[in-house]
Motif scaffolding. Structure first.
Motif, PDB file in Angstrom:
ATOM      1  N   TRP A 365       4.771   4.183  -2.276  1.00 11.52           N
ATOM      2  CA  TRP A 365       4.166   4.799  -0.986  1.00 11.52           C
ATOM      3  C   TRP A 365       2.942   4.287  -0.818  1.00 11.52           C
ATOM      4  O   TRP A 365       2.456   3.968   0.514  1.00 11.52           O
ATOM      5  CB  TRP A 365       4.109   6.225  -1.238  1.00 11.52           C
ATOM      6  N   ALA A 366       1.937   4.329  -1.673  1.00 11.93           N
ATOM      7  CA  ALA A 366       0.547   3.938  -1.572  1.00 11.93           C
ATOM      8  C   ALA A 366       0.421   2.430  -0.648  1.00 11.93           C
ATOM      9  O   ALA A 366      -0.202   2.095   0.023  1.00 11.93           O
ATOM     10  CB  ALA A 366      -0.360   4.030  -2.854  1.00 11.93           C
ATOM     11  N   GLY A 373      -1.503  -0.574   7.273  1.00 12.14           N
ATOM     12  CA  GLY A 373      -2.904  -0.346   7.784  1.00 12.14           C
ATOM     13  C   GLY A 373      -3.268   1.059   8.070  1.00 12.14           C
ATOM     14  O   GLY A 373      -4.342   1.435   8.819  1.00 12.14           O
ATOM     15  N   LEU A 374      -2.301   2.048   7.388  1.00 15.20           N
ATOM     16  CA  LEU A 374      -2.816   3.446   7.823  1.00 15.20           C
ATOM     17  C   LEU A 374      -3.768   4.225   6.850  1.00 15.20           C
ATOM     18  O   LEU A 374      -4.418   5.118   7.058  1.00 15.20           O
ATOM     19  CB  LEU A 374      -1.305   3.931   7.474  1.00 15.20           C
ATOM     20  N   MET A 375      -4.076   3.550   5.757  1.00 15.29           N
ATOM     21  CA  MET A 375      -4.971   3.898   4.755  1.00 15.29           C
ATOM     22  C   MET A 375      -5.522   2.535   3.992  1.00 15.29           C
ATOM     23  O   MET A 375      -4.813   1.660   3.893  1.00 15.29           O
ATOM     24  CB  MET A 375      -4.415   4.828   3.539  1.00 15.29           C
ATOM     25  N   ASN A 376      -6.814   2.834   3.542  1.00 12.98           N
ATOM     26  CA  ASN A 376      -7.337   1.953   2.510  1.00 12.98           C
ATOM     27  C   ASN A 376      -6.872   2.242   1.276  1.00 12.98           C
ATOM     28  O   ASN A 376      -6.253   3.205   1.032  1.00 12.98           O
ATOM     29  CB  ASN A 376      -8.730   1.673   2.742  1.00 12.98           C
ATOM     30  N   GLU A 377      -6.978   1.202   0.251  1.00 10.35           N
ATOM     31  CA  GLU A 377      -6.393   1.296  -0.874  1.00 10.35           C
ATOM     32  C   GLU A 377      -6.982   2.565  -1.741  1.00 10.35           C
ATOM     33  O   GLU A 377      -6.203   3.038  -2.431  1.00 10.35           O
ATOM     34  CB  GLU A 377      -6.645   0.304  -1.966  1.00 10.35           C
ATOM     35  N   ALA A 378      -8.300   2.836  -1.648  1.00 11.09           N
ATOM     36  CA  ALA A 378      -8.612   3.762  -2.285  1.00 11.09           C
ATOM     37  C   ALA A 378      -8.245   5.316  -1.922  1.00 11.09           C
ATOM     38  O   ALA A 378      -7.757   6.257  -2.579  1.00 11.09           O
ATOM     39  CB  ALA A 378     -10.237   3.878  -2.324  1.00 11.09           C
ATOM     40  N   ARG A 385       1.060  11.211  -3.436  1.00  9.41           N
ATOM     41  CA  ARG A 385       2.276  10.406  -3.205  1.00  9.41           C
ATOM     42  C   ARG A 385       2.036   9.266  -3.761  1.00  9.41           C
ATOM     43  O   ARG A 385       3.040   8.355  -3.244  1.00  9.41           O
ATOM     44  CB  ARG A 385       2.643  10.788  -1.719  1.00  9.41           C
ATOM     45  N   ALA A 386       0.957   8.903  -4.078  1.00  5.11           N
ATOM     46  CA  ALA A 386       0.619   7.283  -4.390  1.00  5.11           C
ATOM     47  C   ALA A 386       1.637   6.445  -5.216  1.00  5.11           C
ATOM     48  O   ALA A 386       2.151   5.570  -4.864  1.00  5.11           O
ATOM     49  CB  ALA A 386      -0.640   7.017  -4.856  1.00  5.11           C
TER      50      ALA A 386
END
Length: 485
Positions: A365-366, A373-378, A385-386
């Motif tokens: 999921w992560a 492009g919805l979240m950065n990796e951190a 849910r990562a």
């Protein structure tokens, strides 16, 4: 109509011993209620208990009491001789006070001078019986024991053999599994020692294998009750005679049924497929793709219902056995990796001045959030849910999408193939490179052991599996450590 019994006349008042007047209901001297005195039964004569004169002094010896024969109430009891216990000397030959014994430690005699019977009512000619022993003030019958006389030093010898002088246990027959606790009992098929009952560690709780220049270690970790990871390492030869080295690592999905079986089946099937296709000249990247498909079919087969269970067909794919897979092949100067799931491959150059790299992308999921492009990796990996995987091997997977990639390293380095039980404690390529010991390319088994220890020291929340493959090439100048082919 019941019969009334007349109270017998008393010669003396039970309270003050004065003779009462005939017909008095109360004593005239002390007022004792004479009507409350029970009648003396004529058919049960009184048994008088007398205490004999004190016995000669002896350690821990108690006065003996013995019942006398029935006699008249006013008749004096006949004297009874006390049981005679032999007195122990006050000191032994070394002038050391003798130890205190219990009365049962010394042979006694009765009033006639004969040895006492072992139990009340036993005859002197009867064989001796086992005396009771006392535990917590409760007499229990002891197991028969061999009486061992004192040795020359005056100490009682042990009834059991002295472990310092006992004969060594016989060497178990070849192929017999012995207990890890007592080292003597045989382990039964259920995994328990037949001698001490100790549960044996499962074979998969900790596994290590070294094959030439490739090595792998797998451990149950500190929180899981079993190891659901599995691995396979092997080597073969290409048609031109050059070597090919293989490492496969699988991680069972804990929320699925029989995850340990799934990972073992996948690792074995993928390894066998590679050992069959590589010697035929199949390109390593194509061989890796086919190996993942073979592993998927092996895991799918675990979900098949046995004959006669057609009523469960509608639920056959629910909670089916599942696992992830990641693998690496070193052959012909190429490094080929393949994966499904969130297990990873890292590249760590021998020259630590060069940059390390992660060679796989998670099916999670992560990773999807970052790719979209919805979240950065951190942010993505901080979400609960990562680690929810979006790709796996199993009958209930939506669609099998094996990922493969080929690299041509331009310098020697170390290939790290691992499950998330390790990379959770060294997530970035730089963190993984820092955890790898400097001499791991020369001692891969030791390096794998160190990495497993790193995860256990970090908490060991998951099963931990890592395989290390040293990649040896001649340096070709500066540049990227790995170039994608």
């Amino acid at each position: 109509m019941s019969e009334s019994h007349q109270q017998p006349a008393l010669t003396r008042c039970p309270g003050c011993a004065e003779p009462p007047a005939s017909g008095d209901l109360f004593c005239g001297a002390c007022g004792y209620d004479l009507s409350a005195v029970p009648a003396r039964p004529d058919d049960r004569p009184t048994l008088a208990i007398t205490v004999p004169p004190a016995a000669p002094p002896a350690p821990a010896a108690a006065p003996a009491v013995a019942p006398t024969a029935p006699h008249a109430p006013d008749a004096p009891a006949p004297p009874v001789a006390a049981v005679q216990w032999p007195a122990a000397s006050e000191t032994d030959s070394s002038d050391v006070p003798v130890p205190v014994h219990r009365a049962t430690d010394l042979p006694g005699t009765d009033s006639g001078g004969k040895p006492l019977p072992a139990t009340p009512g036993a005859h002197h000619d009867d064989p001796p019986t086992t005396p009771p022993v006392r535990h917590d003030d409760r007499a229990v019958l002891a197991e028969p024991a061999t009486v061992v006389p004192p040795d020359a030093s005056g100490d009682f010898a042990l009834a059991a053999p002295d472990p310092r002088t006992a004969e060594p246990a016989p060497t178990p027959a070849a192929g017999t599994k012995v207990c890890v606790a007592c080292r003597s009992g045989r382990v039964d098929p259920d995994g328990y020692c037949e001698n001490c009952g100790h549960a044996q560690p499962r074979e998969r709780d900790h596994m290590e294998q070294e094959l030439g220049s490739v090595a792998a270690v797998s451990d149950r970790g500190l929180r899981h009750h079993r190891n659901e990871d599995s691995f396979a390492v092997s080597s073969t030869a290409l048609p031109d005679g050059s070597p090919a080295v293989v490492a496969i690592v699988c991680d069972g999905v804990s929320s699925a049924s029989r995850p340990d079986e799934a990972s073992a089946a996948a690792a074995s099937a993928a390894n066998e497929a590679l050992l069959e296709s590589l010697p035929r000249g199949t390109h390593p990247q194509q061989a890796m793709h086919e190996a993942i498909v073979a592993a998927s079919e092996a895991v799918n087969a675990l979900a098949q219902d046995p004959p006669g269970s057609a009523e469960h067909e509608a639920h056959r794919h629910q909670n089916a056995p599942a696992c992830t897979l990641v693998g690496a092949i070193m052959a012909g100067g190429l490094l080929v990796v393949g994966w499904v799931g969130d297990s990873r491959v890292y590249w760590v150059p021998d020259d630590r001045t060069g940059p390390p790299a992660r060679l796989t992308e998670d099916d999670s999921w992560a990773a999807q959030m970052v790719a979209a492009g919805l979240m950065n990796e951190a942010e993505a990996y901080a979400d609960e849910r990562a680690h929810a995987i979006t790709g796996w091997l199993g009958a209930d997977s939506y669609e099998l999408e094996p990922h493969t990639a080929s690299f041509k390293p331009d310098r020697p380095g170390l290939v790290v193939v691992c499950t998330d039980g390790l990379w959770n404690y060294a997530e970035s390529a730089e963190e993984m490179a820092a955890a790898v010991p400097p001499e791991a390319h020369r001692r891969p088994l030791h390096g794998a052991q160190v990495l497993v220890g790193h995860a256990l020291d970090g908490g060991g929340h998951d099963n931990v599996t890592v395989a290390l493959l040293p990649f040896a090439v001649e340096p070709q100048g500066a540049g990227s450590a790995c170039t994608t082919v």
